[in-house]
Design a protein around this motif. Structure first.
Motif, PDB file in Angstrom:
ATOM      1  N   ALA A   1       0.854  -1.184   0.000  1.00 30.59           N
ATOM      2  CA  ALA A   1       0.000   0.000   0.000  1.00 30.59           C
ATOM      3  C   ALA A   1       0.893   1.238   0.000  1.00 30.59           C
ATOM      4  N   TYR A   2       0.274   2.380  -0.327  1.00 27.93           N
ATOM      5  CA  TYR A   2       0.962   3.667  -0.238  1.00 27.93           C
ATOM      6  C   TYR A   2       0.097   4.605   0.593  1.00 27.93           C
TER       7      TYR A   2
ATOM      8  N   ALA B   1      -1.049  11.304  -4.211  1.00 27.73           N
ATOM      9  CA  ALA B   1      -1.952  10.166  -4.360  1.00 27.73           C
ATOM     10  C   ALA B   1      -2.314   9.942  -5.818  1.00 27.73           C
ATOM     11  N   GLY B   2      -2.564  11.032  -6.548  1.00 26.08           N
ATOM     12  CA  GLY B   2      -2.929  10.896  -7.952  1.00 26.08           C
ATOM     13  C   GLY B   2      -1.810  10.323  -8.791  1.00 26.08           C
ATOM     14  N   ARG B   3      -0.580  10.791  -8.551  1.00 28.94           N
ATOM     15  CA  ARG B   3       0.545  10.286  -9.332  1.00 28.94           C
ATOM     16  C   ARG B   3       0.791   8.812  -9.052  1.00 28.94           C
ATOM     17  N   VAL B   4       0.765   8.431  -7.788  1.00 33.52           N
ATOM     18  CA  VAL B   4       1.034   7.030  -7.441  1.00 33.52           C
ATOM     19  C   VAL B   4      -0.093   6.125  -7.934  1.00 33.52           C
ATOM     20  N   ALA B   5      -1.347   6.559  -7.787  1.00 30.89           N
ATOM     21  CA  ALA B   5      -2.473   5.742  -8.243  1.00 30.89           C
ATOM     22  C   ALA B   5      -2.419   5.526  -9.752  1.00 30.89           C
ATOM     23  N   SER B   6      -1.990   6.555 -10.493  1.00 30.94           N
ATOM     24  CA  SER B   6      -1.876   6.416 -11.948  1.00 30.94           C
ATOM     25  C   SER B   6      -0.759   5.453 -12.327  1.00 30.94           C
TER      26      SER B   6
ATOM     27  N   PRO C   1      -1.991   1.122 -10.741  1.00 31.30           N
ATOM     28  CA  PRO C   1      -3.458   1.060 -10.657  1.00 31.30           C
ATOM     29  C   PRO C   1      -3.992   0.067  -9.627  1.00 31.30           C
TER      30      PRO C   1
ATOM     31  N   PRO D   1      -3.319  -0.186  -3.326  1.00 28.68           N
ATOM     32  CA  PRO D   1      -4.146   0.645  -2.432  1.00 28.68           C
ATOM     33  C   PRO D   1      -3.413   1.943  -2.085  1.00 28.68           C
ATOM     34  N   VAL D   2      -4.041   3.084  -2.342  1.00 31.72           N
ATOM     35  CA  VAL D   2      -3.485   4.395  -2.042  1.00 31.72           C
ATOM     36  C   VAL D   2      -4.451   5.089  -1.084  1.00 31.72           C
ATOM     37  N   ARG D   3      -3.995   5.352   0.133  1.00 32.67           N
ATOM     38  CA  ARG D   3      -4.885   5.874   1.172  1.00 32.67           C
ATOM     39  C   ARG D   3      -4.243   7.090   1.846  1.00 32.67           C
TER      40      ARG D   3
END
Length: 319
Positions: free
Chosen positions: A105-106, A120-125, A128, A131-133
């Motif tokens: 997770a991040y 969060a947006g950069r890591v989630a992109s 995919p 889990p980004v929280r």
């Protein structure tokens, strides 16, 4: 419900900003906490600073993470939940997560939603399925990570950028000690720390020729005008970066160009010509000093990576 409990996050942050400003400007040597440099405009200006030719820390730490990524990943092992204290735009987290084996997770942590949204947006992109929280909290104070990552994941604290240098030495040890408590038992901490070097290199990095760092520093006064109803004349102050050899730190100051008065929250603060507001310290470290600080907080320095020129260091600390 009390007024304090019914405050929105924005109202609570504004109240904290005003309280810190009143306390700092009332001190014998005026100061403002550096965390308030990072509103939306401050975040954008800091990102511009990281791209300046004089500002070596970001590109040097990025190089270490990229080139030493496999060795760092081997030392950490698989399945870590990365808890980043002060994530910036998430670029360094992407480098770290790309190197790690099966990250769990991040969890980016910051008081400024602007930083969290970007990270969060950069890591989630980039990842995919990960889990980004995000966690909205002042990472310099105690906060709770309960339920943020799978129960079996090992926490890896990630504190890049030599943000540790913004703390006074005693505060840095307290932060490192709190991080051990916040992270799970058996956690580790990957820490970026700037190293002592030639004074000319340091002063140029914090007072660039283009004036971007000056704009970043002065934006703090603009923020107080916007959010706290202050009446600072930004033209009445100039930015200065000073190397304090005794404390081995760069200090950022806003210097009053003339005798003047400023009103904030019903209080009047008077400035003599040449009087300063100390807005940030950036301590630089010798390796032995950082090992001592880590040990005082209950960590052991397990490994250190640096660049060929010895400008910057990345440490793996174990509890």
């Amino acid at each position: 419900m009390s007024g304090a409990l019914s405050r929105s996050p924005a109202e609570a942050q504004r109240a904290a900003l005003i309280a810190d400003a009143l306390a700092g400007l009332s001190a014998a040597r005026k100061t403002l906490p550096c965390k308030w440099l990072y509103d939306a405009e401050g975040c954008a200006l800091f990102e511009a600073i990281t791209r300046l030719p004089e500002y070596y820390p970001t590109r040097t730490e990025t190089r270490i993470l990229r080139e030493c990524g496999p060795a760092i990943a081997d030392a950490i092992g698989p399945g870590a939940a990365v808890v980043e204290f002060g994530p910036g735009d998430g670029a360094k987290a992407v480098l770290l997560l790309r190197a790690l084996a099966a990250p769990a997770a991040y969890l980016p942590v910051d008081i400024a939603p602007e930083w969290l949204d970007a990270a969060a947006g950069r890591v989630a992109s980039a990842f995919p399925g990960l889990p980004v929280r995000p966690v909205v909290a002042d990472f310099a104070q105690p906060f709770d990570l309960a339920g943020r990552a799978d129960g079996s994941a090992t926490h890896l604290g990630f504190f890049p950028g030599s943000t540790i240098g913004n703390f006074e030495p005693e505060e840095a040890v307290r932060f490192l000690r709190r991080a051990r408590t916040t992270l799970r038992a058996g956690a580790r901490l990957l820490l970026g720390a700037d190293l002592v070097k030639d004074t000319r290199v340091l002063e140029a990095a914090y007072d660039d020729a283009a004036g971007v760092t000056a704009a970043f520093d002065l934006n703090l006064l603009a923020r107080l005008n916007r959010e706290a109803g202050a009446d600072f004349d930004l033209g009445g102050f100039r930015h200065a970066a000073i190397w304090n050899a005794e404390k081995e730190r760069i200090e950022m100051h806003l210097v009053s160009r003339r005798t003047q008065s400023v009103c904030l929250a019903g209080r009047v603060f008077r400035f003599a010509q040449g009087e300063t507001i100390h807005t940030e310290s950036s301590h630089k470290y010798r390796p032995e000093r950082l090992r001592e600080m880590a040990a005082a907080a209950g960590w052991q320095a397990a490994a250190m990576w640096t660049d060929p020129d010895g400008l910057f260091s990345v440490w793996l600390l174990e509890g």
